[in-house]
Design an enzyme around this catalytic site. Structure first.
Site, PDB file in Angstrom:
ATOM      1  CG  HIS A 476      -2.371   0.859   1.073  1.00 16.18           C
ATOM      2  ND1 HIS A 476      -2.987   1.169   1.119  1.00 16.18           N
ATOM      3  CD2 HIS A 476      -1.327   2.611   1.901  1.00 16.18           C
ATOM      4  CE1 HIS A 476      -3.675   2.615   1.469  1.00 16.18           C
ATOM      5  NE2 HIS A 476      -2.773   3.083   1.367  1.00 16.18           N
ATOM      6  CD  GLU A 477       1.230   3.695   3.114  1.00 19.82           C
ATOM      7  OE1 GLU A 477       1.778   4.611   3.080  1.00 19.82           O
ATOM      8  OE2 GLU A 477       0.900   3.599   4.359  1.00 19.82           O
ATOM      9  CG  HIS A 480       0.282   6.175  -0.769  1.00 19.69           C
ATOM     10  ND1 HIS A 480      -0.812   6.719  -1.452  1.00 19.69           N
ATOM     11  CD2 HIS A 480      -0.298   6.112   0.566  1.00 19.69           C
ATOM     12  CE1 HIS A 480      -1.991   6.522  -0.361  1.00 19.69           C
ATOM     13  NE2 HIS A 480      -1.627   6.218   0.575  1.00 19.69           N
ATOM     14  CG  HIS A 483       0.243   8.559  -7.340  1.00 19.22           C
ATOM     15  ND1 HIS A 483      -0.631   8.897  -6.223  1.00 19.22           N
ATOM     16  CD2 HIS A 483       0.520   9.406  -8.798  1.00 19.22           C
ATOM     17  CE1 HIS A 483      -1.495   9.351  -7.316  1.00 19.22           C
ATOM     18  NE2 HIS A 483      -0.755   9.880  -8.667  1.00 19.22           N
TER      19      HIS A 483
END
Ligand SMILES: [Zn+2]
Length: 698
Positions: A476-477, A480, A483
């Site tokens: 998940h991190e 980010h 991105h």
């Protein structure tokens, strides 16, 4: 691309916080550097603003926006380092250094946001002939800039501005205090076990960690704390029901009036709500929920509440079924006639083991840290054809690693990886920007990210092993991070995660989690801690079968938090001053009556630890997780479609399109446009419901 060289007007580099030539010099930066560096940068920004606003000529992009951005970026980067250290190295000296400058920096940002002369310069550029010649991205930046000015109070009458500024300063102080209280309250409680029999049920690694914690204080026995890696195994596995109950109560009442009154977050909550309400009214909105939604993808609080009610109606029957099953199991198999809240994790783990015959502990043995990282990097390599290589830079702790990303030999970006829990690190997991990609007058900067988690560290010389949940968090991190790191945008204001609507920002992160459920991906990232065997197929099949175990209960919990947050900022009248904590608790009860299936005890103080909305920028925005989940599930479905019949959904063509249409463009266009460019249509909720196993039986 080369790292930037120092700017000609760069202040003296004897202060390492002011050295922007490379990575932050964590080994040289000391708390005493903070005040002179930050103050100097604030002065530099103020002087520049003064000079630019005094110039009577019509502003241009190159003569006005660029220098403003560059000066702002330097302050942002230096203060970013200080804020980062406050989060990952929260020792008294750093806490003091951070707090000492916090009011001043908040004041500066509030002052910039309300500077009418500056606002008029942006407006003049927006209305000048040059505007039509600017790229759509630059036009968007200007439009958003004007919007943000309005939200920062730029159009307020002069006599109201000082009050507006005070509100901002007090809010940031209250947010910092909220976090500190929570961390201190978390660290304040410990359960000491002196009789080994009291450890029954608790897995070995959690015991070892508890033993090590006691040893570190020169004591016998075992020390369990309220930090997640210590707390969770007790709640999930400890056979001693009283121990679970004590830990649960201590955790649930952290930072409330039921503990040390100095750490009570209750009055802070009331004050924060009143300030937000006052801010909203000054800006001409009815409440803070409306303000929060202005820059978001969703249009109105009513629209979001409609979305949440709708999902709640679909999920609640599944949640009720989950709870009934759990109660029946606890009664029949565990002799628990009444299922108490401190039994839920314990009974759930036992039910999961009974039904799927595996435990988190069993799975955990297959996820040693080095193998997981290999697997994660492998996925990124396969999807985006980039290389992730170890690199060197100063860090804030010897446990931190540093990497570079290259595409065909060319540097794309860097990231720090800080995986393990420490008493000086705030809880949770997050990604933050250390530097953002942009092109400026002296060249280009590549992006740099911090990836921070709170996983258990290595014990007794063996590499750390992760639960599957930990692995999901890491992916998940990293989503980010990608991105931020894979952006192709050169404009600072919208590169990477900058300028992306809040409720769309979780798309790339939640998207990445999906890969942790794929067989071929898991083969590459598992190796049993003792035997080195990859995850066996039979265990994988059970994991998949268990994937949606209690997904109804989990969904309604998220919806409960989302609705509580939105209604707290939309319906609770705070116009008369600080909101009494009883009113906050009453609203939470009301929300729970609608959506929750397991009602916590009356002494539970959930709001007091709800950092997301009181200290983390998610106020009236917690719904974003579910909102973005719809987008991410739908986006992942494109990979499922591409992989159908081919055996692997690590499809580089779809990966390249995801990079190009979603990751690369950052905030340079509306999230909905990016989504449609990738998917070829509007988002649909079907994939999320299917992925969560919530499909109504015909
Ligand atoms: Zn996230």
């Amino acid at each position: 691309m080369q790292p930037s060289t120092p700017t000609p007007d760069s202040p003296s580099n004897t202060n390492p916080l002011l050295d922007f030539t490379g990575m932050p010099r964590f080994e040289d930066i000391k708390p005493e550097h903070v005040e002179p560096a930050i103050r100097g940068l604030i002065d530099e920004n103020r002087a520049l603003i003064e000079r630019l606003t005094a110039d009577p000529a019509t502003p241009t992009w190159d003569g006005f926006v660029s220098p403003m951005d560059e000066a702002g970026e330097r302050l942002g980067r230096a203060w970013g380092v200080v804020g980062h250290l406050h989060s990952v190295f929260d020792v008294p000296e750093w806490r003091e250094a951070y707090n000492a400058m916090l009011p001043e920096i908040s004041r500066f940002y509030a002052e910039v946001g309300q500077n009418l002369a500056l606002f008029q310069k942006y407006k003049a550029l927006h209305d000048s002939p040059e505007f039509a010649t600017l790229s759509p991205v630059r036009q968007r930046i200007l439009e958003h800039g004007l919007r943000d000015f309005r939200l920062s109070g730029a159009e307020l009458p002069d006599e109201q501005k000082p009050r507006f500024q005070e509100i901002q300063e007090e809010q940031s102080q209250l947010a910092a205090k909220f976090s500190e209280n929570l961390l201190d309250a978390t660290n304040a409680h410990a359960e000491w076990i002196t009789d080994e029999a009291g450890l029954a049920g608790i897995p070995d690694d959690a015991r070892h960690a508890a033993r090590a914690a006691a040893e570190a204080e020169g004591k016998d026995g075992w020390k369990f704390t309220l930090q997640m890696p210590s707390y969770l195994p007790v709640l999930q596995y400890a056979d001693d029901r009283d121990l679970r109950a004590r830990m649960y109560r201590a955790y649930a009442t952290r930072a409330s009036e039921l503990g040390n009154p100095e750490l009570d977050n209750g009055p802070l909550i009331g004050r924060i709500l009143a300030l937000r309400d006052e801010e909203a009214r000054m800006l001409g909105y009815r409440n803070f929920a409306e303000v929060s939604l202005v820059p978001k993808m969703a249009d109105t609080p009513e629209q979001v509440l409609g979305f949440l009610h709708d999902l709640a109606a679909k999920a609640k029957p599944f949640a009720e079924k989950d709870l009934e099953e759990l109660k029946a199991f606890a009664r029949a198999e565990l002799g628990l006639d009444t299922l108490e809240p401190w039994d839920v994790a314990y009974a759930s783990e036992k039910l999961r083991q009974a039904r799927y015959a595996y435990s988190d502990q069993e799975v955990k043995q297959y996820f040693p840290e080095p193998k997981v990282l290999d697997g994660l990097f492998g996925v990124i390599r396969a999807l985006y054809r980039v290389d992730i290589l170890p690199d060197e830079a100063p860090t804030w702790d010897p446990d931190v690693h540093f990497f570079r990303i290259e595409k065909e030999g060319e540097l794309v970006g860097h990231f720090y990886l800080d995986l393990h829990a420490r008493s000086t690190k705030r809880g949770g997991a997050w990604m933050d920007s250390a530097r953002s990609r942009h092109r400026n007058t002296w060249g280009s900067d590549t992006p740099v990210a911090y990836l921070v988690c709170n996983f258990p560290g290595p014990v007794a010389g063996k590499p750390a092993t992760f639960t599957h949940d930990d692995v999901l968090t890491l992916f998940h991190e990293c989503g980010h991070g990608l991105h931020h790191l894979l952006t192709q945008v050169d404009e600072l204001a919208v590169s990477g995660i900058h300028g992306v609507e809040w409720d769309a920002v979780e798309l790339p992160s939640q998207f990445m989690e999906n890969f942790c459920w794929e067989w071929d991906v898991l083969q590459g990232m598992t190796a049993h801690a003792d035997t080195g065997e990859p995850l066996p197929r039979a265990l994988y099949d059970k994991m998949i079968a268990a994937k949606n175990f209690q997904s109804g209960m989990q969904t309604v919990r998220q919806l409960e938090f989302s609705m509580f947050d939105l209604r707290l900022h939309g319906e609770v009248d705070a116009s008369a001053g600080p909101v009494p904590i009883e009113r906050v608790m009453a609203l939470l009860d009301e929300v729970r009556r609608e959506v929750a299936v397991m009602i916590p005890p009356a002494w539970h103080r959930f709001p007091h630890s709800f950092s997301h909305i009181f200290a983390g920028g998610y106020a009236a925005g917690y719904y974003s997780y579910k909102w973005a989940e719809v987008l991410s599930a739908d986006a992942f479905e494109a990979f499922e479609e591409a992989g159908a019949g081919r055996g692997s959904l690590l499809d580089p063509e779809t990966g390249e399109r995801f990079w190009r249409e979603i990751l690369a463009v950052g905030g340079s266009r509306p999230a909905l446009d990016s989504f449609k460019a990738f998917r070829g249509r509007e988002p649909r909720v079907d994939a999320l419901l299917r992925h969560s196993g919530m499909v109504a039986q015909a």
